[in-house]
Write a protein that holds these residues in place. Structure first.
Motif, PDB file in Angstrom:
ATOM      1  N   SER A  59       0.868  -1.214   0.000  1.00  0.00           N
ATOM      2  CA  SER A  59       0.000   0.000   0.000  1.00  0.00           C
ATOM      3  C   SER A  59       0.889   1.244   0.000  1.00  0.00           C
ATOM      4  CB  SER A  59      -0.935   0.014   1.220  1.00  0.00           C
ATOM      5  OG  SER A  59      -1.703  -1.160   1.254  1.00  0.00           O
ATOM      6  N   PRO A  60       1.296   1.678  -1.128  1.00  0.00           N
ATOM      7  CA  PRO A  60       2.156   2.876  -1.167  1.00  0.00           C
ATOM      8  C   PRO A  60       1.379   4.106  -0.722  1.00  0.00           C
ATOM      9  CG  PRO A  60       1.517   2.221  -3.377  1.00  0.00           C
ATOM     10  CD  PRO A  60       1.022   1.141  -2.483  1.00  0.00           C
ATOM     11  N   GLU A  61       2.138   5.001   0.036  1.00  0.00           N
ATOM     12  CA  GLU A  61       1.518   6.219   0.582  1.00  0.00           C
ATOM     13  C   GLU A  61       1.592   7.394  -0.378  1.00  0.00           C
ATOM     14  OE1 GLU A  61      -0.009   6.833   3.423  1.00  0.00           O
ATOM     15  OE2 GLU A  61       0.148   4.823   4.235  1.00  0.00           O
ATOM     16  N   VAL A  62       2.332   7.267  -1.500  1.00  0.00           N
ATOM     17  CA  VAL A  62       2.538   8.420  -2.392  1.00  0.00           C
ATOM     18  C   VAL A  62       1.248   8.730  -3.131  1.00  0.00           C
ATOM     19  CG1 VAL A  62       3.849   9.310  -4.344  1.00  0.00           C
ATOM     20  CG2 VAL A  62       4.958   7.825  -2.636  1.00  0.00           C
ATOM     21  N   GLU A  63       0.859   9.975  -3.110  1.00  0.00           N
ATOM     22  CA  GLU A  63      -0.365  10.427  -3.774  1.00  0.00           C
ATOM     23  C   GLU A  63      -0.139  10.486  -5.271  1.00  0.00           C
ATOM     24  OE1 GLU A  63      -3.374  14.278  -3.803  1.00  0.00           O
ATOM     25  OE2 GLU A  63      -1.580  14.266  -2.537  1.00  0.00           O
ATOM     26  N   GLU A  64      -1.178  10.230  -6.020  1.00  0.00           N
ATOM     27  CA  GLU A  64      -1.126  10.306  -7.468  1.00  0.00           C
ATOM     28  C   GLU A  64      -1.854  11.555  -7.950  1.00  0.00           C
ATOM     29  OE1 GLU A  64      -2.642   6.926  -9.380  1.00  0.00           O
ATOM     30  OE2 GLU A  64      -0.906   5.663  -8.959  1.00  0.00           O
ATOM     31  N   ILE A  65      -1.239  12.162  -8.968  1.00  0.00           N
ATOM     32  CA  ILE A  65      -1.872  13.301  -9.652  1.00  0.00           C
ATOM     33  C   ILE A  65      -2.122  12.868 -11.079  1.00  0.00           C
ATOM     34  CG2 ILE A  65      -1.580  15.685 -10.421  1.00  0.00           C
ATOM     35  CD1 ILE A  65       0.169  16.171  -8.044  1.00  0.00           C
ATOM     36  N   VAL A  66      -3.369  12.832 -11.486  1.00  0.00           N
ATOM     37  CA  VAL A  66      -3.766  12.369 -12.801  1.00  0.00           C
ATOM     38  C   VAL A  66      -4.043  13.569 -13.681  1.00  0.00           C
ATOM     39  CG1 VAL A  66      -5.393  10.951 -14.102  1.00  0.00           C
ATOM     40  CG2 VAL A  66      -4.726  10.283 -11.775  1.00  0.00           C
ATOM     41  N   PHE A  67      -3.511  13.518 -14.918  1.00  0.00           N
ATOM     42  CA  PHE A  67      -3.794  14.591 -15.887  1.00  0.00           C
ATOM     43  C   PHE A  67      -5.283  14.643 -16.145  1.00  0.00           C
ATOM     44  CE2 PHE A  67       0.675  14.021 -16.742  1.00  0.00           C
ATOM     45  CZ  PHE A  67       1.121  15.297 -17.039  1.00  0.00           C
ATOM     46  N   PRO A  68      -5.902  15.781 -16.172  1.00  0.00           N
ATOM     47  CA  PRO A  68      -7.350  15.865 -16.492  1.00  0.00           C
ATOM     48  C   PRO A  68      -7.587  15.460 -17.925  1.00  0.00           C
ATOM     49  CG  PRO A  68      -6.372  18.059 -16.390  1.00  0.00           C
ATOM     50  CD  PRO A  68      -5.306  17.107 -15.908  1.00  0.00           C
ATOM     51  N   ARG A  69      -8.768  14.928 -18.151  1.00  0.00           N
ATOM     52  CA  ARG A  69      -9.137  14.447 -19.488  1.00  0.00           C
ATOM     53  C   ARG A  69      -9.343  15.613 -20.447  1.00  0.00           C
ATOM     54  NH1 ARG A  69     -13.599   9.721 -18.139  1.00  0.00           N
ATOM     55  NH2 ARG A  69     -12.194   8.334 -16.952  1.00  0.00           N
ATOM     56  N   GLN A  70      -8.936  15.341 -21.722  1.00  0.00           N
ATOM     57  CA  GLN A  70      -9.122  16.354 -22.765  1.00  0.00           C
ATOM     58  C   GLN A  70     -10.415  16.076 -23.525  1.00  0.00           C
ATOM     59  OE1 GLN A  70      -5.655  16.009 -25.164  1.00  0.00           O
ATOM     60  NE2 GLN A  70      -4.430  17.361 -23.813  1.00  0.00           N
ATOM     61  N   GLU A 125      10.472  10.938  -2.161  1.00  0.00           N
ATOM     62  CA  GLU A 125       9.350  10.953  -3.079  1.00  0.00           C
ATOM     63  C   GLU A 125       8.251  11.873  -2.558  1.00  0.00           C
ATOM     64  OE1 GLU A 125       8.134   6.959  -3.456  1.00  0.00           O
ATOM     65  OE2 GLU A 125       9.866   6.314  -4.625  1.00  0.00           O
ATOM     66  N   LEU A 126       7.719  12.653  -3.493  1.00  0.00           N
ATOM     67  CA  LEU A 126       6.677  13.615  -3.129  1.00  0.00           C
ATOM     68  C   LEU A 126       5.307  13.210  -3.669  1.00  0.00           C
ATOM     69  CD1 LEU A 126       8.572  16.977  -3.773  1.00  0.00           C
ATOM     70  CD2 LEU A 126       8.347  15.709  -1.642  1.00  0.00           C
ATOM     71  N   VAL A 127       5.221  12.942  -4.982  1.00  0.00           N
ATOM     72  CA  VAL A 127       3.940  12.663  -5.617  1.00  0.00           C
ATOM     73  C   VAL A 127       4.219  11.931  -6.930  1.00  0.00           C
ATOM     74  CG1 VAL A 127       3.818  14.804  -6.960  1.00  0.00           C
ATOM     75  CG2 VAL A 127       1.712  13.696  -6.194  1.00  0.00           C
ATOM     76  N   ARG A 128       3.192  11.219  -7.393  1.00  0.00           N
ATOM     77  CA  ARG A 128       3.321  10.519  -8.665  1.00  0.00           C
ATOM     78  C   ARG A 128       2.371  11.156  -9.677  1.00  0.00           C
ATOM     79  NH1 ARG A 128       1.747   4.211  -9.987  1.00  0.00           N
ATOM     80  NH2 ARG A 128       2.373   4.228 -12.187  1.00  0.00           N
ATOM     81  N   ILE A 129       2.923  11.447 -10.836  1.00  0.00           N
ATOM     82  CA  ILE A 129       2.148  12.072 -11.912  1.00  0.00           C
ATOM     83  C   ILE A 129       1.833  10.972 -12.931  1.00  0.00           C
ATOM     84  CG2 ILE A 129       2.173  13.845 -13.717  1.00  0.00           C
ATOM     85  CD1 ILE A 129       4.181  15.369 -11.984  1.00  0.00           C
ATOM     86  N   ARG A 130       0.519  10.887 -13.305  1.00  0.00           N
ATOM     87  CA  ARG A 130       0.110   9.806 -14.198  1.00  0.00           C
ATOM     88  C   ARG A 130      -0.955  10.298 -15.156  1.00  0.00           C
ATOM     89  NH1 ARG A 130      -3.748   6.020 -14.617  1.00  0.00           N
ATOM     90  NH2 ARG A 130      -4.828   6.824 -12.784  1.00  0.00           N
ATOM     91  N   SER A 131      -0.896   9.748 -16.355  1.00  0.00           N
ATOM     92  CA  SER A 131      -1.922  10.011 -17.365  1.00  0.00           C
ATOM     93  C   SER A 131      -2.709   8.724 -17.585  1.00  0.00           C
ATOM     94  CB  SER A 131      -1.277  10.460 -18.682  1.00  0.00           C
ATOM     95  OG  SER A 131      -2.261  10.553 -19.700  1.00  0.00           O
TER      96      SER A 131
END
Length: 863
Positions: free
Chosen positions: A92-103, A136-142
């Motif tokens: 269970s990783p604690e790093v938050e994910e930031i998802v690109f908003p949909r186009q 590690e701060l945050v994970r960026i994902r599309s």
């Protein structure tokens, strides 16, 4: 609203409160302000550290829109964070994910509406983190990474821009990490942009903004702007008087507890009269007085140790620093000057000024050399005439009593002065001058030998001039101001310009020793001044001077004289006349009006001159005759004044009569003579003329001898064009009876006359010109006859009168033969046939001044 747990840091929990509508200005407030607070940006943090039980803890956060006043609230629930193991971390990783908003995309040929973009909340990262790094701060994902192979990157200051390398991202997984500890005091916020591209580098998502806030830690102590602060406060100030302000700064966040400072006074030295004389405003740093009793004469300076502490002054968690405040108590005039004695004594010689009589000393407890200490002395009594003054010595503050007006011992032998001492500034309110601020000064006057003085001085007497020697004029005595001294006075003469007077050395009688003359050059404006000296026999002897002024009354003892003594006029009465006046050294009524007259002798004076009285002071002298030869004439004039009896005198007026031009002015040579040349100048001019004449004579003699050698009996000069007198030369006549060279045969034998080629026939004029035919002069008969000479001359005279080339005046004729014993009359008795009184010779005046004399002789009638 969304609330999520971020983690625990240094015993405190930090929660993030975010507003879904980021454009609103919201004000936050906690229901438990003692334990939790909310910043303006929505950051929730614990104020203090406290244990959290296993039971759930809750509190409320209130939000209010500042513009619309709309309110919300949310409940915050706290729970314990379970301890994580390595396995749980992997699972269970604690790093938050930031998802690109949909186009916006196309589906079945139709546009599909995109959901509103997410508001990415800031990432809060505490400063001075110990790692491990990279952290590690945050994970960026599309969400397209399922179908495409993507690459992630991040740009902005801290990533690919300076300072570079602080933040890095895994291009495959999109994991964003920090590589080293951050410092909020250097950069408080980072603004990054995340990008997602395919393997070909094509952008598949719009960049998203990531804001990283550096959370402040209390890692900076307060720093005072100055280590030593200086301030002043007047003595006697009331409690609450402002003194000074001290200021400290903290590099930590001023809006957080880490940068909120509080001030306090740690110590006061000295602690008298109270250990708490001052207080400080813990927020502003203003220092004010809180107790009375500030006295500069007891304590001149206070030293305070000031402490500044952050965390709002929390002594447990706050950091602090100290500075020194030096407060100087300034002086006010709360101590009056006081004399060191009640009576001061002094003495002064009479008639002395600028003498220090007494030295007054005072004491003053105020600060030296300040307006509250400088003394000002005032004489309040005992000196009604203002003979004394008191000056203040700027160094010692003493009063110097001086004499400014002379004091006469015979009038005042002692003075008792009342003196008061004050300061340059008034005393402080409520303080009065004590009796010690007033004293008396006893001044004794010393008698000295003074100068005798004449009274009146100067002394004026009126006396007629002409007094004979030995006449007593007046008594001029002096007085001795020393009434209490028995002294004798003797008199001497100091100044007597004409030496007319003498003074008796004992009684001061003044007698004449010469005749007084008002017209003396030593008399100015009818007043003669003489100065005398009076000396006493005191110790030391003193003296004084006096002036005797004799106003001399005029008597008629001076005869008038002509003025000017020299004048000039023309040879004829018109157009010039001579204006004269009289000079009389006497004054009215012994001067003008004057009477002018000419003496009877010599007789030519009244015959040639006439004098006319114009008024009482002026007369006019004119020529009486029509013509007077040029020269210098002495004209005696009798002038009589109006004295009683009158006095007259014959004065000589030297009149220079000169030839005048057409304007009536004398020529230059005449002006020089008329100007009054001296005897030496006249003699020099005469000598020059004589020498010139001698040279001319020698030249003529030389010319005669030269002509003798060439041809005797020849004409010396030819006639000239201009009409002027010519010198006629006879043939050589011989040197007297002893001369045997006479050829008398021609007089007796006319037939033996020389040929015409050798000697001219008949008579020749010296001034005739040879341009005309030879005039028909008569030829002497060859027959001898006793009267042939007279006839020959008469015929020659007629021929000359009819000669057109002859000049219009008589000229010398050259005769071949004079004869001897002729019966003919003198040539001067012959009258020309054309020379008669009826002939008009006025045309000669047109020929110039040279013929004026001839015109007057021929055309002047009887004159």
């Amino acid at each position: 609203m969304k609330v999520w747990k971020e983690g625990e840091t240094f015993g405190r929990r930090k929660l993030k409160f975010s507003n879904c509508n980021g454009k609103r200005k919201v004000q936050y407030e906690s229901s438990e302000p003692a334990d939790f607070k909310v910043d303006e940006d929505g950051m929730v943090y614990a104020v203090r550290s406290f244990p959290l039980s296993s039971e759930h803890a809750k509190f409320l956060i209130y939000a209010q829109d500042k513009e619309t006043q709309e309110k919300w609230q949310v409940a915050v629930k706290l729970s314990l964070k379970p301890t994580l193991t390595e396995e749980s971390v992997k699972e269970s990783p604690e790093v938050e994910e930031i998802v690109f908003p949909r186009q916006l995309g196309k589906h079945s040929g139709h546009l599909q509406r995109q959901k509103r973009d997410w508001v990415i909340p800031p990432i809060n990262l505490p400063e001075n983190s110990r790692g491990p790094f990279p952290q590690e701060l945050v994970r960026i994902r599309s969400d397209r990474d399922k179908n495409l192979s993507l690459r992630y990157s991040v740009t902005g200051p801290g990533a690919d821009q300076p300072p570079t390398g602080i933040f890095i991202i895994n291009p495959i997984s999109g994991q964003l990490s920090v590589t080293k500890p951050l410092d909020r005091e250097q950069i408080a916020r980072f603004h990054l942009r995340a990008h997602a591209v395919d393997i070909n580098g094509n952008q598949v998502e719009n960049p998203i903004d990531i804001v990283i806030n550096v959370i402040d830690m209390n890692d900076n102590r307060p720093e005072f702007l100055h280590q030593v602060w200086n301030g002043t406060v007047p003595e006697g100030s009331k409690p609450g008087t402002y003194v000074m302000t001290v200021t400290a700064i903290d590099a930590d966040d001023p809006n957080a507890l880490n940068g909120m400072l509080r001030y306090r006074i740690l110590s006061q030295a000295p602690s008298t009269p109270s250990p708490n004389m001052f207080t400080i405003n813990n927020e502003t740093g203003d220092i004010i007085t809180v107790a009375a009793g500030l006295d500069r004469e007891k304590v001149q300076q206070y030293t305070l140790i000031i402490q500044a502490t952050d965390m709002e002054g929390n002594p447990t968690y706050g950091l602090s620093n100290t500075a020194t405040a030096i407060i100087t108590v300034t002086d006010v005039n709360d101590n009056p000057p006081e004399f060191t004695a009640m009576t001061f004594y002094g003495e002064v010689p009479e008639n002395r000024v600028d003498v220090i009589v007494a030295n007054l000393t005072v004491t003053d407890k105020d600060q030296p050399h300040t307006p509250a200490w400088n003394a000002v002395y005032r004489i309040s009594g005992g000196d009604p005439t203002g003979r004394f003054a008191i000056q203040t010595d700027p160094n010692s503050n003493d009063g110097l009593v001086t004499v400014v007006k002379p004091i006469d011992f015979e009038t005042n032998r002692m003075f008792v002065l009342t003196v008061a001492a004050e300061n340059q500034v008034p005393l402080a309110k409520g303080i009065q001058h004590p009796p010690q601020s007033t004293a008396t000064v006893s001044v004794t006057v010393i008698d000295v030998n003074e100068n005798p003085y004449f009274a009146p001085n100067p002394k004026i007497i009126r006396q007629e001039e002409g007094l004979h020697a030995g006449t007593m004029l007046t008594t001029f005595t002096a007085q001795d101001p020393d009434r209490y001294m028995q002294q004798n006075i003797r008199y001497t003469k100091l100044s007597d310009p004409a030496n007319w007077l003498k003074i008796d050395p004992v009684n001061g009688q003044i007698t004449t020793i010469a005749i007084l003359d008002r017209e003396s050059p030593n008399v100015k404006n009818n007043i003669y001044n003489a100065t005398f000296l009076a000396s006493d026999n005191g110790i030391p002897p003193m003296s004084g001077t006096g002036t005797l002024q004799i106003y001399l009354l005029d008597i008629n003892d001076n005869a008038p004289q002509v003025l000017p003594q020299e004048a000039e006029t023309c040879e004829t009465p018109d157009p010039n006349s001579i204006n004269i006046t009289a000079l009389d050294y006497d004054i009215d009524p012994n001067a003008g009006p004057f009477a002018f007259d000419l003496p009877l002798s010599p007789v030519n004076i009244k015959r040639n001159w006439t004098i006319t009285r114009l008024n009482g002071d002026f007369a006019q002298l004119n020529l009486k005759i029509k013509f007077l030869e040029a020269g210098i004439y002495e004209v005696p004039i009798i002038i009589t004044d109006s004295g009683n009896p009158p006095k007259s005198n014959i004065s000589i007026l030297r009149v220079k009569v000169c030839q005048c031009d057409s304007n009536g002015d004398c020529t230059d040579v005449d002006r020089i003579v008329g100007a009054g040349l001296g005897t030496g100048a006249i003699i020099a001019i005469l000598l020059c003329i004589i020498i010139l004449l001698i040279l001319v004579l020698m030249f003529v003699v030389w010319m005669k001898r030269r002509d003798k050698e060439r041809q005797a009996k020849q004409l010396l000069i030819d006639p000239e064009d201009d009409v002027r007198d010519n010198i006629l030369k006879y043939d050589e006549e011989g040197g007297g009876e002893e001369d045997q060279d006479y050829d008398l045969s021609q007089l007796q034998q006319p037939d033996t006359v020389e040929p015409d080629a050798i000697k001219p026939v008949g008579i020749r004029r010296m001034d005739e010109r040879p341009i005309h035919a030879e005039p028909q002069y008569p030829v002497r008969s060859a027959a001898p006859h006793p009267g042939d000479i007279g006839d020959f001359i008469n015929e020659g005279l007629k021929a000359a009168d009819n000669d057109p080339t002859a000049p219009p005046y008589d000229s010398l004729l050259v005769f071949d033969y004079e004869g001897s014993g002729s019966t003919a009359g003198s040539l001067s008795s012959l009258n020309s046939s054309s020379s008669g009184g009826e002939q008009d010779y006025d045309y000669l005046n047109d020929w110039g001044p040279r013929f004026k004399k001839l015109a007057d002789m021929y055309g002047g009638g009887d004159d």
